[in-house]
Design a protein around this motif. Structure first.
Motif, PDB file in Angstrom:
ATOM      1  N   SER A 103     -16.964 -47.712  29.715  1.00 56.22           N
ATOM      2  CA  SER A 103     -17.709 -48.193  28.672  1.00 56.22           C
ATOM      3  C   SER A 103     -17.350 -50.170  28.763  1.00 56.22           C
ATOM      4  CB  SER A 103     -17.898 -48.016  27.442  1.00 56.22           C
ATOM      5  OG  SER A 103     -16.492 -47.733  26.715  1.00 56.22           O
ATOM      6  N   MET A 104     -16.366 -50.450  28.636  1.00 55.65           N
ATOM      7  CA  MET A 104     -16.118 -51.717  28.358  1.00 55.65           C
ATOM      8  C   MET A 104     -16.234 -52.868  29.598  1.00 55.65           C
ATOM      9  SD  MET A 104     -11.844 -51.214  26.815  1.00 55.65           S
ATOM     10  CE  MET A 104     -12.172 -53.542  26.981  1.00 55.65           C
ATOM     11  N   LEU A 105     -16.583 -51.635  31.304  1.00 52.02           N
ATOM     12  CA  LEU A 105     -16.706 -52.247  32.317  1.00 52.02           C
ATOM     13  C   LEU A 105     -18.322 -52.777  31.323  1.00 52.02           C
ATOM     14  CD1 LEU A 105     -14.417 -51.610  34.880  1.00 52.02           C
ATOM     15  CD2 LEU A 105     -14.640 -53.327  34.130  1.00 52.02           C
ATOM     16  N   ALA A 106     -18.719 -51.668  31.774  1.00 53.87           N
ATOM     17  CA  ALA A 106     -20.821 -52.172  31.719  1.00 53.87           C
ATOM     18  C   ALA A 106     -21.125 -53.018  30.451  1.00 53.87           C
ATOM     19  CB  ALA A 106     -21.141 -50.795  31.153  1.00 53.87           C
ATOM     20  N   VAL A 107     -19.844 -52.530  28.809  1.00 55.21           N
ATOM     21  CA  VAL A 107     -20.675 -53.860  28.433  1.00 55.21           C
ATOM     22  C   VAL A 107     -19.985 -55.376  28.699  1.00 55.21           C
ATOM     23  CG1 VAL A 107     -19.749 -54.716  26.116  1.00 55.21           C
ATOM     24  CG2 VAL A 107     -20.509 -51.797  26.691  1.00 55.21           C
ATOM     25  N   SER A 108     -18.452 -55.101  29.508  1.00 55.70           N
ATOM     26  CA  SER A 108     -18.582 -56.601  29.995  1.00 55.70           C
ATOM     27  C   SER A 108     -19.875 -57.687  30.958  1.00 55.70           C
ATOM     28  CB  SER A 108     -17.381 -56.809  30.737  1.00 55.70           C
ATOM     29  OG  SER A 108     -16.261 -55.872  29.561  1.00 55.70           O
ATOM     30  N   ALA A 245     -15.756 -51.461  17.816  1.00 54.52           N
ATOM     31  CA  ALA A 245     -15.849 -50.316  16.486  1.00 54.52           C
ATOM     32  C   ALA A 245     -15.676 -49.124  17.468  1.00 54.52           C
ATOM     33  CB  ALA A 245     -17.101 -51.319  16.017  1.00 54.52           C
ATOM     34  N   VAL A 246     -16.453 -48.419  18.163  1.00 54.91           N
ATOM     35  CA  VAL A 246     -16.973 -47.426  18.089  1.00 54.91           C
ATOM     36  C   VAL A 246     -15.764 -46.924  19.074  1.00 54.91           C
ATOM     37  CG1 VAL A 246     -18.564 -45.911  20.362  1.00 54.91           C
ATOM     38  CG2 VAL A 246     -19.694 -47.362  18.622  1.00 54.91           C
ATOM     39  N   LEU A 247     -15.079 -47.431  20.071  1.00 50.33           N
ATOM     40  CA  LEU A 247     -13.608 -47.539  20.488  1.00 50.33           C
ATOM     41  C   LEU A 247     -12.615 -47.002  19.597  1.00 50.33           C
ATOM     42  CD1 LEU A 247     -13.811 -49.226  23.772  1.00 50.33           C
ATOM     43  CD2 LEU A 247     -14.258 -47.223  23.699  1.00 50.33           C
ATOM     44  N   ILE A 248     -13.106 -47.831  18.497  1.00 55.67           N
ATOM     45  CA  ILE A 248     -11.767 -47.883  17.389  1.00 55.67           C
ATOM     46  C   ILE A 248     -11.659 -45.965  16.438  1.00 55.67           C
ATOM     47  CG2 ILE A 248     -10.322 -48.234  15.346  1.00 55.67           C
ATOM     48  CD1 ILE A 248     -11.427 -51.160  15.918  1.00 55.67           C
ATOM     49  N   ILE A 249     -12.717 -45.989  16.529  1.00 60.10           N
ATOM     50  CA  ILE A 249     -13.145 -44.882  15.766  1.00 60.10           C
ATOM     51  C   ILE A 249     -13.435 -43.728  16.503  1.00 60.10           C
ATOM     52  CG2 ILE A 249     -15.225 -43.622  14.433  1.00 60.10           C
ATOM     53  CD1 ILE A 249     -16.419 -46.646  13.721  1.00 60.10           C
TER      54      ILE A 249
END
Length: 267
Positions: A103-108, A245-249
């Motif tokens: 998800s981090m790669l995609a959003v980046s 925020a989603v990853l934190i939750i």
């Protein structure tokens, strides 16, 4: 080497020993190199709303100091004799955690300010990409490389290894207080959570190259809004904020299901 339950490593591993207080000293020197060289080689950009209005300012204010910090971190790893352990991670994690780096790669990639970068010079964009690479390599080598090994070799559980290495990662960004004031405190808290995500990338990938890649692209996406004479925020910034925020939750809810049920690691 055996990892029991929560991941306490009983064997100190090859190479020299480094206690966590001395690691903090090394981190202080690392931060001092970045801040000190930034003052020595940097140029004043106070006349601009941009952090990096030109390629020359990006090189002198960021690439030179961060490049020197990479050399320092690599020298420390070499002196410790830890390259084998720093480059590879043999601590397993549950399969669902793969969603974190994916998800981090995609959003980046989606969050990059392509329109704004298209208006910049080729040299400035090239320097921006190099900056992302430098940040990913340098910070991961120091914190997910040396830092994680220091806390593992101290016999801490993987949960505490993740926590302490992430907190140190966040605290070192308080050195930005000289330029950002109280905002640096908020940045340090946010960076600490990002550090935990990068730690999970290390566990998922099994090699430090994955968190380096994710970290580098993540910061490149953020920096893509700050370059040029007139910085310009893109809608993609909202994606990065929402994902953070989603990853934190998600990780708060599922933090107890990160470790695999059988956590034995072969010697």
């Amino acid at each position: 080497m055996v990892q029991e339950g929560t991941g306490a490593i009983r064997d100190g591993g090859p190479g020299r020993r480094l206690t966590w207080p001395w690691f903090l000293v090394i981190v202080a020197v690392y931060a001092g190199i970045i801040q000190g060289l930034g003052l020595l080689t940097g140029v004043d950009t106070g006349h601009s709303d941009s952090a990096f209005p030109t390629s020359a300012s990006l090189v002198r204010n960021a690439l030179i100091p961060i490049g020197a910090s990479i050399v320092f971190a690599a020298t420390v790893v070499t002196w410790l004799g830890w390259w084998g352990e720093v480059l590879r991670c043999r601590v397993p994690v549950r399969r669902w955690v793969r969603w974190v780096p994916a998800s981090m790669l995609a959003v980046s990639l989606l969050g990059l300010n392509y329109g704004h970068l298209g208006d910049q010079s080729v040299s400035l964009v090239a320097c921006l990409l190099l900056l992302g690479l430098f940040v990913g390599v340098g910070e991961e080598l120091m914190f997910r490389g040396i830092g994680v090994q220091v806390f593992r070799r101290a016999g801490l559980s993987e949960g505490k290894v993740a926590l302490f290495s992430s907190l140190v990662f966040g605290l070192v960004h308080l050195s930005n207080a000289s330029g950002a004031g109280a905002q640096a405190v908020l940045q340090a808290l946010i960076v600490s959570t990002s550090g935990y995500f990068f730690y999970l990338c290390l566990r998922v990938g099994g090699v430090i190259l994955l968190p380096m890649l994710v970290h580098g692209l993540w910061d490149t996406s953020l920096f893509s809004n700050l370059v040029g004479d007139e910085p310009q925020a893109s809608p993609g910034m909202a994606l990065i904020i929402v994902l953070q925020a989603v990853l934190i939750i998600v990780l708060l809810v599922r933090r107890r299901s990160i470790e695999p049920e059988t956590a034995a690691v072969p010697a």
